[in-house]
Enzyme design. Structure first.
Site: not given
Length: 966
Positions: A42-43, A48, A157
């Site tokens: 996914l990315g 990580g 956040d």
């Protein structure tokens, strides 16, 4: 030297290698590859990579975040996030499917949300959310926050990038990497953490001041900013760099919508209520659930439509927008791109660590158009592409009667990048040059969710008539803020101006810019989306003018993402150092308090032993004195008795002599009188003897009693003196004991103050160290940014310089042909004269072209000089802000140290004031014991006098027998 001090601060003398701890929700004995199968990537996050995983048994999908953890300390950094996810079972909070620590890697398996993040959806659709969609998202976020705050959890956040979508139209609140789990309901935090654009004012203040901690109300502010972001694609102040946006948040009024009239009064009031700078009066999530803006939400249909549109099948085609008559440009036919279905879940699927993912982005940048040879100048600079245009919808049959269902035109809020202009009906707007005002440019930003046709027509007419003004370069943002900025204390977005576009001409008298015809270098990207909502098939077609700036925008977002990752790593390390330092300080205080307690206990034990020894010695001395007294009494009684026996024997001898004398006197009498006289005399002698004997024995007994009383009194006096002496020594020992304890207390106060003061210095030293590291990283990023701007300017100038001869040749041919044609039409003069005129015209053209080249060279030099000045100004401004922040930190440290000293002096004064009554109470207690002892001795003496049968009487020692009486 500073780094050595920093390492010394964090080093604990008692630190040993930590043993592996067992965490409740982390499995260490199982290889996650045995349970999960990696089906895609996914990315790449800050800490990580994130993979798309599938459970081998159940087939359930998950987002797997794999983090390299080389130590137990690093593992502890992620335990809070895992524990929060494991304990929060809520329909609007992302679920934890498992956590594994195996072979030095931490695997965090998170619920997979196919809809992707809200910010990725907005980038995919090139528009913000509509108000009904915002209402549903807001309602679900408030319910999730109410649940979190009830569990004493602060998210810290909140932003659109951390709100994931499911196919069912529900949200999943994600990214608890910087969240705080409190132990108490009213507990507050002082960590400077989060993303700057969404930070609450009280969180911003914690960067340099820890005196004003914050609580869960900080999430309410972030929620308000997130709603503005969803409405306008970007959060407030996104054009500013992080250093300035922090100052803006702290000092400016709460942000509002750019176009309030486009939104309802309830929405505006909700934002006004949530964005209250005073956290005391800011409402809670539970209170906001009763607000009219969200209280009426009963369905998530709006979000289902949003997810369906984002995941719709997309047909893309690029139409060439160049002039057909360009001789040197090859005509590129419009070629449709292959159909594909966008999976927005592959973009920013997981907001853990808030680093959005790169490899499966929902917004695939179109291929940039190559710079073409045009007649009106070079290509546009970065950030000045065209906005998408909207087109009417194609409606497919969707009702039961098979008739076409009329679907209203979907309104878009496209992203405005520099001089991109929103148009409709797939028409290109920049036909002629004109001036664009900053106000007009701002009005076309992506803050309008429902632009009406009249505004578009007005804008189109302004473009056509050349009356729309461009903003000045210094006020223009270079690129879009990266919505995937992540959870960092600073961001890489900037507000520094770009250089002039190569597709714009400069009016040096007025200083304004004019758009040149950029159609020769731009293409139009047309997108058609088809999706089904509640049985109705909807088709939406959008058009957007693209250029090579699209690729530069993607590069800029990528570079900014890299910068934010660097800052995120710095923040993570800073948080770890702060945690280690706090643990060290807590351990130091705990050890100091234990040592204080041990010292006090040792001192008390020492004096207790001394007192015990003194009392034991006193008891032994008294017992010895009593034994000596008993021996002395026995010996004295024996001596007196012996003397009395000798005296009594002498007394008997005297009585015998007296008897002899009586007999002698009787014998001297005549014989006839002797018998009668002897009898009489002997009777008298016997009576006298008995009387004398009784008096003598009584006298001896009295003398013995007096001697025994004298001995007993002497013994009692000696014992009393010894008791007084022991009491005096005991009281002196008590005084010494209390004085030693008081001295120790004062020493402990001083020592504790010195330790706390040193810890405060260590804390600020660490803050300065981390702040300087952050500033160094910001300067490094600013230098890279400035270098990129200079390189882009150089490339653009080289393109302009290379394109100018082609333009001049083309223009020269055209002008020469027109001049020859005019000479031919006028028909004046001979052939020689015409050749001479043509020669003169050619010379004039050469002069004109040379002047253009010189003008271009001068223009480039001015641009480079302005760019260097701007870069220097950027660095100076950054340095000034950093210096102010460092000065503020040092000033605050001085104030804290001064306040700490004053507090210590006050505590010491109060302690000394309390010491005086303690001393007085001690002396009164000792004097009372003295008086009680004297009273006891006096009462004993009186009782002795009042009780003649006291055990201390002589009869105790000498019981008289019948023999003695005889």
């Amino acid at each position: 030297m500073a780094f050595a001090n920093f390492r010394r601060i964090l080093r604990l003398s008692t630190f040993e290698k930590r043993k592996s701890r067992e965490y409740e929700h982390v499995r260490r004995d199982l290889d996650p590859n045995e349970v999960w199968e990696i089906v895609g990537e996914l990315g790449d996050g800050a800490f990580g990579k994130v993979y798309k995983a599938k459970n081998k048994e159940t087939g359930a999908l998950a987002a797997a975040k794999v983090i390299e953890t080389n130590s137990e300390e690093e593992l502890e950094d992620y335990i809070v996030e895992i524990e929060i996810l494991a304990t929060c079972d809520h329909p609007y909070i992302v679920k934890l499917l498992g956590a594994y620590y195996y072979d030095g890697k931490l695997w965090i398996m998170i619920e997979f949300c196919p809809g992707g993040a809200v910010d990725a959806i907005m980038l995919e659709l090139d528009r913000g959310l509509t108000e009904p969609q915002i209402q549903v998202v807001c309602r679900q976020m408030l319910e999730a926050l109410t649940f979190l705050h009830g569990k004493k959890i602060i998210h810290r956040d909140l932003k659109a990038g951390n709100v994931l979508m499911t196919l069912e139209g529900d949200i999943r609140l994600a990214d608890f990497g910087v969240s705080a789990k409190n132990l108490k309901t009213l507990q507050k935090r002082d960590s400077f953490i989060g993303t700057p654009y969404w930070m609450a004012p009280e969180v911003v203040m914690c960067e340099t001041m820890k005196d004003t901690p914050y609580d869960y109300k900080a999430d309410i502010w972030s929620l308000g900013i997130t709603l503005i972001e969803m409405a306008q694609i970007e959060p407030p102040h996104h054009e500013l760099n992080p250093m300035r946006v922090l100052l803006k948040i702290a000092k400016s009024d709460p942000p509002t919508l750019l176009s309030p009239s486009k939104w309802s009064a309830e929405f505006r009031d909700f934002l006004k209520t949530a964005l209250d700078k005073n956290p005391e009066t800011r409402p809670s999530a539970a209170q906001l659930l009763e607000h009219p803006f969200v209280s009426s939400v009963t369905s998530n249909k709006a979000l289902r439509e949003l997810v369906a549109e984002a995941k719709a099948e997309v047909m893309e085609e690029i139409e060439d927008g160049r002039d057909e008559g360009d001789e040197e440009d090859a005509v590129e036919a419009a070629s449709p791109l292959e159909n594909h279905t966008r999976d927005s879940s592959e973009v920013s699927q997981l907001s853990i660590d808030a680093d959005k993912l790169l490899k499966e982005s929902p917004f695939t940048p179109p291929p940039p158009s190559q710079p073409q040879d045009g007649a009106n100048g070079p290509s546009e600079p970065p950030g000045h592409g065209a906005l998408p245009a909207t087109s009417p919808l194609d409606v497919a049959p969707g009702n039961e009667n098979g008739q076409a269902v009329p679907v209203p035109l979907r309104k878009f809020r496209p992203v405005s990048m520099g001089a991109r202009i929103q148009v409709s009906e797939e028409k290109q707007a920049a036909d002629q040059g004109g001036d664009l005002s900053p106000a007009a440019s701002r009005s076309q930003k992506a803050s309008q969710s429902r632009p009406n046709s009249s505004a578009l027509e007005t804008l189109r007419s302004e473009l056509t008539n050349g009356s729309l003004e461009l903003p000045t370069p210094g006020a223009q943002s270079l690129s879009k803020r990266d919505s995937d900025c992540g959870s960092v204390s600073t961001s890489g977005s900037t507000d520094f101006g770009t250089s002039l576009s190569a597709d714009m001409s400069v009016n040096k008298e007025s200083g304004s810019l004019s758009i040149k015809d950029s159609r020769l270098h731009n293409k139009t990207l047309k997108r058609t989306r088809k999706f089904v909502v509640d049985g109705v098939e909807v088709s939406i077609t959008t058009s957007k003018i693209i250029s090579e700036d699209e690729k530069k925008d993607e590069e800029m977002r990528f570079l900014r993402r890299q910068e934010l990752r660097e800052l995120r790593l710095l923040q993570k390390e800073e948080h770890r150092n702060q945690t280690q330092l706090s643990s060290k300080h807590e351990l130091q205080l705990e050890q100091m308090h234990k040592r204080f307690e041990q010292e006090i206990n040792a001192k008390k034990k020492f004096f207790d032993i001394e007192l015990e020894n003194l009392e034991r010695q006193q008891k032994q001395q008294v017992e010895k004195m009593e034994q000596d007294h008993a021996v002395r009494r026995r010996e004295e009684a024996k001596r007196i008795r012996l003397e009395q026996e000798r005296d009594y024997a002498k007394f008997q001898e005297q009585l015998k002599l007296m008897k002899k004398e009586v007999k002698n006197e009787v014998e001297k009498l005549p014989r006839q009188q002797r018998k009668e006289s002897m009898k009489q005399k002997m009777e008298e002698h016997t009576q006298k003897k008995q009387l004398l004997d009784r008096d003598f024995l009584a006298k001896q007994k009295e003398d013995l009693e007096l001697a025994m009383k004298r001995i007993t009194a002497d013994n009692r006096r000696e014992i009393c003196d010894k008791e007084r002496e022991c009491l005096t020594r005991k009281q002196e020992l008590l005084r010494d004991r209390e004085a030693a304890l008081w001295e120790m207390e004062e020493h402990h106060l001083q020592e504790r103050h010195q330790l706390v003061k040193q810890q405060l210095k260590d804390q600020y030293f660490l803050q300065r160290h981390e702040l300087l590291r952050k500033h160094e990283k910001e300067r490094e990023q600013m230098q890279r940014y400035n270098q990129r701007m200079i390189e882009q300017l150089k490339v653009r100038q080289q393109q302009e310089k290379a394109r100018l001869p082609k333009i001049q040749r083309s223009e020269g041919k055209t002008r020469m042909a027109m001049y020859k044609k005019s000479l031919h039409i006028n028909g004046g003069g001979s052939a020689a004269e015409q050749r001479e005129k043509i020669k003169q015209f050619s010379q004039q053209e050469e002069k004109r072209q040379k002047a253009e080249r010189l003008q271009q060279q001068q223009k480039h030099e001015n641009q480079m000089r302005d760019m260097l000045a701007q870069c220097e100004s950027n660095m100076s401004e950054l340095q000034q802000l950093q210096n102010e922040k460092c000065h503020l930190l040092i000033e605050h440290e001085t104030q804290k140290l001064k306040a700490l000293d004053e507090s210590h002096n006050q505590n010491l004064k109060e302690w000394r004031d309390k010491l005086r009554p303690r001393k007085k109470a001690l002396e009164e207690d000792l004097n009372q014991k003295k008086r009680e002892q004297e009273m006891f001795f006096k009462m004993n003496e009186e009782s002795e006098c009042a009780n003649p049968t006291s055990p201390n009487k002589v009869t105790k020692f000498f019981p008289y027998s019948s023999a003695d009486a005889a």
